[in-house]
Design a protein around this motif. Sequence first.
Motif, PDB file in Angstrom:
ATOM      1  N   GLY A  48       0.834  -1.201   0.000  1.00  0.00           N
ATOM      2  CA  GLY A  48       0.000   0.000   0.000  1.00  0.00           C
ATOM      3  C   GLY A  48       0.864   1.245   0.000  1.00  0.00           C
ATOM      4  O   GLY A  48       2.028   1.208   0.406  1.00  0.00           O
ATOM      5  N   GLU A  49       0.289   2.345  -0.478  1.00  0.00           N
ATOM      6  CA  GLU A  49       1.020   3.610  -0.524  1.00  0.00           C
ATOM      7  C   GLU A  49       0.359   4.694   0.328  1.00  0.00           C
ATOM      8  O   GLU A  49       1.016   5.630   0.751  1.00  0.00           O
ATOM      9  CB  GLU A  49       1.106   4.106  -1.972  1.00  0.00           C
ATOM     10  N   LEU A  50      -0.952   4.549   0.552  1.00  0.00           N
ATOM     11  CA  LEU A  50      -1.676   5.589   1.287  1.00  0.00           C
ATOM     12  C   LEU A  50      -2.750   4.953   2.169  1.00  0.00           C
ATOM     13  O   LEU A  50      -3.524   4.109   1.714  1.00  0.00           O
ATOM     14  CB  LEU A  50      -2.338   6.572   0.311  1.00  0.00           C
ATOM     15  N   VAL A  51      -2.763   5.372   3.434  1.00  0.00           N
ATOM     16  CA  VAL A  51      -3.798   4.938   4.374  1.00  0.00           C
ATOM     17  C   VAL A  51      -4.721   6.124   4.651  1.00  0.00           C
ATOM     18  O   VAL A  51      -4.256   7.221   4.961  1.00  0.00           O
ATOM     19  CB  VAL A  51      -3.186   4.437   5.695  1.00  0.00           C
ATOM     20  N   THR A  52      -6.023   5.887   4.527  1.00  0.00           N
ATOM     21  CA  THR A  52      -7.019   6.907   4.837  1.00  0.00           C
ATOM     22  C   THR A  52      -7.785   6.476   6.079  1.00  0.00           C
ATOM     23  O   THR A  52      -8.309   5.358   6.138  1.00  0.00           O
ATOM     24  CB  THR A  52      -8.002   7.094   3.667  1.00  0.00           C
ATOM     25  N   LEU A  53      -7.863   7.356   7.068  1.00  0.00           N
ATOM     26  CA  LEU A  53      -8.602   7.096   8.301  1.00  0.00           C
ATOM     27  C   LEU A  53      -9.749   8.099   8.402  1.00  0.00           C
ATOM     28  O   LEU A  53      -9.526   9.310   8.308  1.00  0.00           O
ATOM     29  CB  LEU A  53      -7.702   7.234   9.525  1.00  0.00           C
ATOM     30  N   ILE A  54     -10.951   7.612   8.594  1.00  0.00           N
ATOM     31  CA  ILE A  54     -12.118   8.475   8.762  1.00  0.00           C
ATOM     32  C   ILE A  54     -12.688   8.205  10.146  1.00  0.00           C
ATOM     33  O   ILE A  54     -13.174   7.105  10.425  1.00  0.00           O
ATOM     34  CB  ILE A  54     -13.172   8.219   7.677  1.00  0.00           C
ATOM     35  N   LEU A  55     -12.610   9.207  11.018  1.00  0.00           N
ATOM     36  CA  LEU A  55     -12.995   9.049  12.410  1.00  0.00           C
ATOM     37  C   LEU A  55     -14.462   9.388  12.622  1.00  0.00           C
ATOM     38  O   LEU A  55     -14.977  10.365  12.073  1.00  0.00           O
ATOM     39  CB  LEU A  55     -12.150   9.955  13.308  1.00  0.00           C
ATOM     40  N   GLY A  56     -15.139   8.582  13.444  1.00  0.00           N
ATOM     41  CA  GLY A  56     -16.507   8.866  13.830  1.00  0.00           C
ATOM     42  C   GLY A  56     -16.572  10.035  14.796  1.00  0.00           C
ATOM     43  O   GLY A  56     -15.554  10.523  15.297  1.00  0.00           O
ATOM     44  N   GLU A  57     -17.784  10.465  15.094  1.00  0.00           N
ATOM     45  CA  GLU A  57     -18.001  11.684  15.873  1.00  0.00           C
ATOM     46  C   GLU A  57     -17.352  11.621  17.262  1.00  0.00           C
ATOM     47  O   GLU A  57     -16.796  12.603  17.745  1.00  0.00           O
ATOM     48  CB  GLU A  57     -19.509  11.926  16.016  1.00  0.00           C
ATOM     49  N   ASP A  58     -17.426  10.467  17.938  1.00  0.00           N
ATOM     50  CA  ASP A  58     -16.961  10.371  19.321  1.00  0.00           C
ATOM     51  C   ASP A  58     -15.555   9.791  19.451  1.00  0.00           C
ATOM     52  O   ASP A  58     -15.098   9.503  20.558  1.00  0.00           O
ATOM     53  CB  ASP A  58     -17.941   9.513  20.128  1.00  0.00           C
ATOM     54  N   VAL A  59     -14.872   9.591  18.334  1.00  0.00           N
ATOM     55  CA  VAL A  59     -13.524   9.009  18.377  1.00  0.00           C
ATOM     56  C   VAL A  59     -12.501  10.127  18.582  1.00  0.00           C
ATOM     57  O   VAL A  59     -12.487  11.111  17.832  1.00  0.00           O
ATOM     58  CB  VAL A  59     -13.219   8.242  17.073  1.00  0.00           C
ATOM     59  N   PRO A  60     -11.609  10.009  19.582  1.00  0.00           N
ATOM     60  CA  PRO A  60     -10.643  11.085  19.855  1.00  0.00           C
ATOM     61  C   PRO A  60      -9.555  11.171  18.790  1.00  0.00           C
ATOM     62  O   PRO A  60      -9.198  10.177  18.152  1.00  0.00           O
ATOM     63  CB  PRO A  60     -10.060  10.688  21.214  1.00  0.00           C
ATOM     64  N   ASP A  61      -9.008  12.366  18.619  1.00  0.00           N
ATOM     65  CA  ASP A  61      -7.919  12.567  17.665  1.00  0.00           C
ATOM     66  C   ASP A  61      -6.689  11.736  18.036  1.00  0.00           C
ATOM     67  O   ASP A  61      -5.891  11.384  17.161  1.00  0.00           O
ATOM     68  CB  ASP A  61      -7.525  14.046  17.622  1.00  0.00           C
ATOM     69  N   ALA A  62      -6.564  11.422  19.325  1.00  0.00           N
ATOM     70  CA  ALA A  62      -5.404  10.652  19.773  1.00  0.00           C
ATOM     71  C   ALA A  62      -5.334   9.293  19.093  1.00  0.00           C
ATOM     72  O   ALA A  62      -4.243   8.769  18.845  1.00  0.00           O
ATOM     73  CB  ALA A  62      -5.460  10.469  21.290  1.00  0.00           C
ATOM     74  N   LEU A  63      -6.487   8.709  18.769  1.00  0.00           N
ATOM     75  CA  LEU A  63      -6.470   7.419  18.088  1.00  0.00           C
ATOM     76  C   LEU A  63      -5.850   7.557  16.705  1.00  0.00           C
ATOM     77  O   LEU A  63      -5.022   6.730  16.302  1.00  0.00           O
ATOM     78  CB  LEU A  63      -7.888   6.860  17.967  1.00  0.00           C
ATOM     79  N   ALA A  64      -6.226   8.602  15.979  1.00  0.00           N
ATOM     80  CA  ALA A  64      -5.655   8.821  14.649  1.00  0.00           C
ATOM     81  C   ALA A  64      -4.156   9.043  14.745  1.00  0.00           C
ATOM     82  O   ALA A  64      -3.379   8.514  13.925  1.00  0.00           O
ATOM     83  CB  ALA A  64      -6.321  10.006  13.976  1.00  0.00           C
ATOM     84  N   ASP A  65      -3.721   9.812  15.743  1.00  0.00           N
ATOM     85  CA  ASP A  65      -2.287  10.061  15.911  1.00  0.00           C
ATOM     86  C   ASP A  65      -1.539   8.757  16.174  1.00  0.00           C
ATOM     87  O   ASP A  65      -0.453   8.514  15.610  1.00  0.00           O
ATOM     88  CB  ASP A  65      -2.059  11.036  17.074  1.00  0.00           C
ATOM     89  N   ALA A  66      -2.121   7.915  17.031  1.00  0.00           N
ATOM     90  CA  ALA A  66      -1.461   6.647  17.367  1.00  0.00           C
ATOM     91  C   ALA A  66      -1.394   5.711  16.167  1.00  0.00           C
ATOM     92  O   ALA A  66      -0.375   5.047  15.928  1.00  0.00           O
ATOM     93  CB  ALA A  66      -2.205   5.967  18.526  1.00  0.00           C
ATOM     94  N   LEU A  67      -2.463   5.663  15.376  1.00  0.00           N
ATOM     95  CA  LEU A  67      -2.458   4.786  14.207  1.00  0.00           C
ATOM     96  C   LEU A  67      -1.519   5.303  13.130  1.00  0.00           C
ATOM     97  O   LEU A  67      -0.839   4.510  12.447  1.00  0.00           O
ATOM     98  CB  LEU A  67      -3.883   4.657  13.652  1.00  0.00           C
TER      99      LEU A  67
END
Length: 537
Positions: free
Chosen positions: A488-507
Motif C-alpha cells: 500500500g502507498e496511502l492509508v485513509t482514516l475516517i474518524l466517527g463523531e466520538d472518536v478522539p484525535d489521539a487514536l488517529a495520531d497513534a495509528l
Amino acid sequence: MPQLPDDLDAVAVRTWCSLALEALGREREEIDAINVYPVADGDTGTNLYLTVESATAAVEAVFAAHETGSLVAGRADAVRAMAHGALIGARGNSGTILAQLLRGMAGVLADGGDAAHLRTALTRAAAAARQAVAHPVEGTVLTVATAAAEAAERAEGGITAVVGAAYDRARTALAATPGQLAVLGRAGVVDAGGRGLVTVLGALLEAVSGQAPKRTSWAVEPGMPAGPADDCAAAEGPAFEVIYLLEARDEAVDRLRTRLDGIGDSLVVVGGDGLWNVHVHVDDAGAAVEAGVEAGRPYRIRITHFGADRVHAQAEPAQRGVVVVVPGDGLAGLCTEAGATTVLARPGEPPASGELVDAIRRAHAREVVLLPNDATLRHTAGAAAEQARTEGVRVAVIPTRAAVQGLAALAVHEPDRGFDEDVVAMTAAAGATRYAELAVAERQSWTMAGVCQAGDILGLIDGDVAVIGSEVPATARTVLDRMLSAGGELVTLILGEDVPDALADALAEHVREGYLAVDTVVYRGGRQVAPLLIGVE
C-alpha cells in the motif's frame, strides 16, 4: 370489461399510487414550470413526484411482504403504508401538505373503503392539511382540497361517483386560483401544488373507474384580475428551506410550531404518533434545526439555499458533476468542497432512488458520475441512473462499496477530460482501494473470524469480519497490519463523531514505524455508522 368492485381495497390503493406516480412523472416538468408560490424555485412537481414515489415504495413493500405467505395484503395495511411512506419521503411545501392529505385519508380508509368512508376521508384530509399549515392561504392546494372534499360530501352513488365529483370540483377550483392569489394572476398560472393534487385525484379516479381522465390545459392569461396583493409571498423571502423528520411528543411539537413560526414562514408540520415531518423557510437554518433538537430527534435533515437554486436554474448546466452518497456529515462537507453533490445516508436509513435522482438533478450537469459507496445500494443507484437518463442526463454508476473508495475516485476526477476516460480512471482508483471498518457487535454471533460476543470490537475488511478484539486501538492496528501486508502507498482514516484525535495520531505513528513510504491522511466523518473507516490504496 369486468365490473370494478365498489370498494377501495388494497389492490386499488396500489393501483392508485402507481398511476399517480406515472402521471406526476409525465407532468413533473410542467408543474415545476408554473411554480411561483410560495417560492418561485421550480420544484413543486419534482417534490410531489418524490413524495408519491416514497408512498408507492411503501405500498409495494406491503405487497412484497405478503407474496411469500398465505395472507393477502389488506386495505388497512396498504393505506397506512401509503401515508407513512409519503410522510417520511415528503419534499418541499407541496409534498409535505400532500403527505398530510394522504395521512388524513388513511385514518378513515383503514376502517372501510366504500363511498361513505371515502367522503369522510376526503373531508378529514382537507381539514388535517389546513391544520398542518401555520398560515393557510386561499388560492393554493388547500383551496383545491377543500373544494374536492365539499363536492364528495354532496355526491350520491358509489366510489366512482364520489371520486368523479371530487375530481371535477378540484379542477374547477384550480382554474379559479389565479383570481384568488395575486402572484398567480400576475404570472398567468394556476397554483402548482393544486395542479399536482388534481393529478393525484385524477389517478384515483382512474384506479376506481378504469378510465383515465382527459388531460387539461391550464393556460391562463397573465395579468388577469387577482386577489389582494398581501395574499402573495413577498418578493424577497427567507434564504433557506429546511426539512427534517422529527421523533417527538405532541406537546414538544406544539412548542416547536410556535418557535418556528416566529423565525420563518411557509411552516408546515405534519404527522403524529411520535413521527413528524417539519418544513419551514428561514434565514437562519441552524436555528430551525436547533429548534428540532430541543423538541426531539431530528434526522434526514435537508437544507436548500433558494438563492443558489435560482442561480442554477438560470445558468447553463455544467458539463459534468459527481454525486456521492456519504455516511456522515463530516464527509458530506469534504465532498462538497471537492465540488460533489452529496446525499447523506443515516444509520439504518439508506437513501431511496428518488433521493438519488433528486441529487443528480441538483448536480445540474449534462453528465454525472454516481458513487453509491455501499454494496446494498447497487440496485437503487441503477434505478436512479435509469430515471435520470430518461431526462437526458448521461449517468455512469461506479460500484463503490465504501466511503473510502468514493474518496479515492473523487480524488482522481477530472471534469475536463472525456467522460468515458474519467469514469475509467475513477473506477480504477476505487477498485485499487481496499476498505475496512470497525464496528461494535450487538449480539453473540458466528463470524468468519470466530464467535463474537455483544460489545466486542469487530474489524471488517472488504465487508467480512476478519478481526475480533476487545478495544478499538488494538483492533485497528491489527486490521491495518493485515491490510498493509499486501502492500500500500496511502492509508485513509475516517474518524466517527466520538472518536478522539489521539487514536488517529497513534495509528498514523504505527504506520510510520512499521511501513516505510506509506502516508496517512485523516478526516472527520462526523455522525456515521462506524467509529472508524479505513482505506488502503
